[in-house]
Design an enzyme around this catalytic site. Sequence first.
Site, short mmCIF file in Angstrom:
data_model
loop_
_atom_site.label_atom_id
_atom_site.label_comp_id
_atom_site.label_asym_id
_atom_site.label_seq_id
_atom_site.Cartn_x
_atom_site.Cartn_y
_atom_site.Cartn_z
N SER A 57 0.82 -1.21 0.00
CA SER A 57 0.00 0.00 0.00
C SER A 57 0.85 1.26 0.00
O SER A 57 1.77 1.41 0.81
CB SER A 57 -0.89 -0.03 1.26
OG SER A 57 -1.25 1.28 1.64
N GLY A 58 0.49 2.18 -0.88
CA GLY A 58 1.20 3.46 -0.91
C GLY A 58 0.99 4.25 0.36
O GLY A 58 1.92 4.84 0.92
N LEU A 59 -0.25 4.22 0.84
CA LEU A 59 -0.56 4.92 2.09
C LEU A 59 0.28 4.35 3.23
O LEU A 59 0.89 5.10 4.02
CB LEU A 59 -2.06 4.77 2.40
CG LEU A 59 -2.51 5.26 3.79
CD1 LEU A 59 -2.37 6.78 3.88
CD2 LEU A 59 -3.95 4.83 4.08
N ASP A 69 0.92 10.44 2.00
CA ASP A 69 0.61 9.63 0.82
C ASP A 69 0.40 10.56 -0.37
O ASP A 69 -0.67 10.61 -0.96
CB ASP A 69 -0.65 8.79 1.12
CG ASP A 69 -0.97 7.81 -0.01
OD1 ASP A 69 -0.09 7.55 -0.85
OD2 ASP A 69 -2.12 7.32 -0.04
N ASP A 96 1.07 -0.82 -5.05
CA ASP A 96 0.27 0.37 -5.31
C ASP A 96 1.20 1.39 -5.97
O ASP A 96 1.98 2.04 -5.30
CB ASP A 96 -0.26 0.86 -3.95
CG ASP A 96 -0.98 2.19 -4.04
OD1 ASP A 96 -1.12 2.72 -5.16
OD2 ASP A 96 -1.40 2.68 -2.98
N ASP A 98 0.55 4.17 -7.40
CA ASP A 98 -0.01 5.51 -7.49
C ASP A 98 -0.37 5.82 -8.95
O ASP A 98 -1.07 5.05 -9.57
CB ASP A 98 0.95 6.54 -6.89
CG ASP A 98 1.12 6.33 -5.39
OD1 ASP A 98 0.21 5.73 -4.78
OD2 ASP A 98 2.16 6.72 -4.83
N GLU A 125 -3.38 4.31 -10.84
CA GLU A 125 -4.70 4.94 -10.77
C GLU A 125 -4.76 6.13 -11.71
O GLU A 125 -3.75 6.79 -11.97
CB GLU A 125 -5.00 5.35 -9.32
CG GLU A 125 -4.03 6.36 -8.74
CD GLU A 125 -4.10 6.45 -7.21
OE1 GLU A 125 -3.76 5.43 -6.56
OE2 GLU A 125 -4.47 7.51 -6.70
N LYS A 131 -0.04 12.40 -6.66
CA LYS A 131 -1.38 11.93 -6.29
C LYS A 131 -1.77 12.40 -4.88
O LYS A 131 -0.92 12.82 -4.08
CB LYS A 131 -1.46 10.40 -6.41
CG LYS A 131 -0.48 9.60 -5.59
CD LYS A 131 -0.73 9.58 -4.10
CE LYS A 131 -2.07 9.00 -3.76
NZ LYS A 131 -1.99 7.54 -3.55
N ASN A 133 -4.31 10.95 -1.65
CA ASN A 133 -5.05 9.76 -1.22
C ASN A 133 -6.53 9.93 -1.52
O ASN A 133 -7.09 11.02 -1.38
CB ASN A 133 -4.82 9.51 0.28
CG ASN A 133 -5.48 8.22 0.73
OD1 ASN A 133 -6.67 8.20 1.05
ND2 ASN A 133 -4.71 7.15 0.73
N SER A 134 -7.15 8.84 -1.92
CA SER A 134 -8.54 8.90 -2.39
C SER A 134 -9.52 9.36 -1.32
O SER A 134 -10.64 9.78 -1.64
CB SER A 134 -8.98 7.51 -2.87
OG SER A 134 -8.11 7.08 -3.89
N ARG A 169 -6.62 1.24 -12.04
CA ARG A 169 -7.53 1.63 -10.96
C ARG A 169 -8.37 2.82 -11.42
O ARG A 169 -7.83 3.86 -11.82
CB ARG A 169 -6.70 1.98 -9.74
CG ARG A 169 -7.44 2.71 -8.65
CD ARG A 169 -6.61 2.64 -7.38
NE ARG A 169 -6.94 3.68 -6.43
CZ ARG A 169 -6.33 3.81 -5.25
NH1 ARG A 169 -5.33 2.97 -4.92
NH2 ARG A 169 -6.67 4.76 -4.42
N HIS A 200 -12.61 1.72 -7.22
CA HIS A 200 -12.50 2.21 -5.85
C HIS A 200 -13.72 3.07 -5.50
O HIS A 200 -14.29 3.73 -6.36
CB HIS A 200 -11.21 3.02 -5.69
CG HIS A 200 -10.73 3.06 -4.27
ND1 HIS A 200 -11.24 2.30 -3.26
CD2 HIS A 200 -9.72 3.79 -3.68
CE1 HIS A 200 -10.61 2.54 -2.13
NE2 HIS A 200 -9.68 3.46 -2.36
#
Length: 553
Positions: A57-59, A69, A96, A98, A125, A131, A133-134, A169, A200
């Site tokens: 995970s990038g986060l 992130d 991930d 990104d 994504e 980026k 975070n979503s 993504r 997502h």
Amino acid sequence: MRAVKSEAMAIQTSDPSKFRQLRTLLESADTEFLMEAHNGISAKIAEETGFKGIWASGLSISAALGVRDSNEASWTQVLEVLEFMADATTIPILVDGDTGYGNFNNMRRAVQKLIQRGIGGICIEDKLFPKTNSFIGEGQPLADIDEFCGKIKAGKDSQTDADFSIVARVEALISGWGMEEALKRAEAYRKAGADAILIHSKRNDAIEILQFLKEWANRAPVVIVPTTYYKTPTKEFQDAKTSVIIWANHNIRASIAAMRDVSARIQREQFLGGVEDNIATVNDIFNLAGNAELSQAEKRYLPVTKPMPRAIVLAASRGNELGGLTEHHPKCMIDIRGQPLLRRMVSTLNEEKIREIAVVRGYKKETVNLPSIDYVDNDRYMVTGEVATLACAEKFIKGDVIVSYGDILFRHYILPLLINAEGDIVLAVDALWRERDPDPQSHVRDLVQGSRPFRTGYLDDDAVHLKGMGRDIKADNVHGEWIGLAKLSAKGSELVKAEMAAMRADGTAENADLTMLFARLIKSGADIRVLYVTGHWLDVDNATDLENAQKFL
Ligand code: SPV
Ligand code: MG
């Protein structure tokens, strides 16, 4: 074949390849699961738990590095973390990626580097670099569809292993563009060559995800991340033909909570007792790190080193001739220029890497208390002799042993000579004994007759055997004086123990000194070797000796 752990290396190898393993998970008819990990140890834990794959995970990786992130960690820094994760595990990693770390060209290079490090696949994504975070903010701008498709194509064209996967993504639902846009983008990415679509959502229910799955109708594998819609039972996603579910950040969140708890408790209590039972043991860490394999490898690859002997120091007697100086402690604790005699002995032994030291105490034993030493006591020191004192340390007479009087000082070079000397029992004998004191009767001296006297010059290397020891050697036959230092090999240790047992049996053990023990051993046929030294030692029996000892240093 399942992944196998290579016996010879800590780094794990896999068969089938990690690329194939990940692709199999994506294409499997069952819903599969990827567990988040963010470094080597969390990756190991994910594998140990039974997960078949890892979400890098990038986060989580950013958080573990202490950054946001938001592409604050560079892609090569992420690559370094991934390398540790991949080396530590045999299961595949989906990273991930990104937004692909730049444009199509950056994506190509990333794919090549990931393949070199055995990372199973990358998820990119359709947002803009850097980026966000979503779950932060609303309406994040999306990438141009064609630009993003070009990136997917470039990635697929540059992969050097056919099984490497690229997951596209779709962030349309996250950015508020709705289902039509999501489906349009997913289809475009599929056509561009994506091996799977990650759809997502940040809703706290699964309505839009389940609707997407329905309308998508399995055109390509679908990956979901139910971080916010965690209440939906997994069965609903399985029934909707979800390919892969990612548990995206739960190891980092668990460790943050655990680290906070333990830090706060230790800070509050200033004490470790409260947390000990709630945390992993240090041995657990060693096991996870694979220390057992390293010990095996050390046996295979490191040269075999001879174990160093242990030492037994006889320090039971008071040292009566020293009078008031030994009123409060035995002579081994007498101060010689700022340090007790015994401490100087221990440093000399330590310098030769002898660490296992046993001291036999007697007089004022509580004052003999240097650290890192095994103590045994001869509580009958008043009425017994040296053999009885040595017998108190019998459990330490095994393997190679140095036996030493506790009241001697000697130059450091003597010890390695003795350790390396051949023979099962070797005594260090001073050939210049007359220079120390020409009168053999002046005080108790352990006089020695060898098979020949000491010779100066280069040729003094043939073995010298002990012929006699003790006061009954004729003055003309004395070749030297035992300095109170002996070496026993494993066999020598057994010989000494057997002779002491014989002495106990015939009632001579109580009062005998060591010269009597050695004299008996040669009588019963043991070969005791003599190692000649030329001065460079002294013992501390009286005030004159003490004065000499101060000068000796
Ligand atoms: C990540 O784990 O870094 C992800 C998933 O990208 S999410 O945080 O939900 O965007
Ligand atoms: Mg991410």
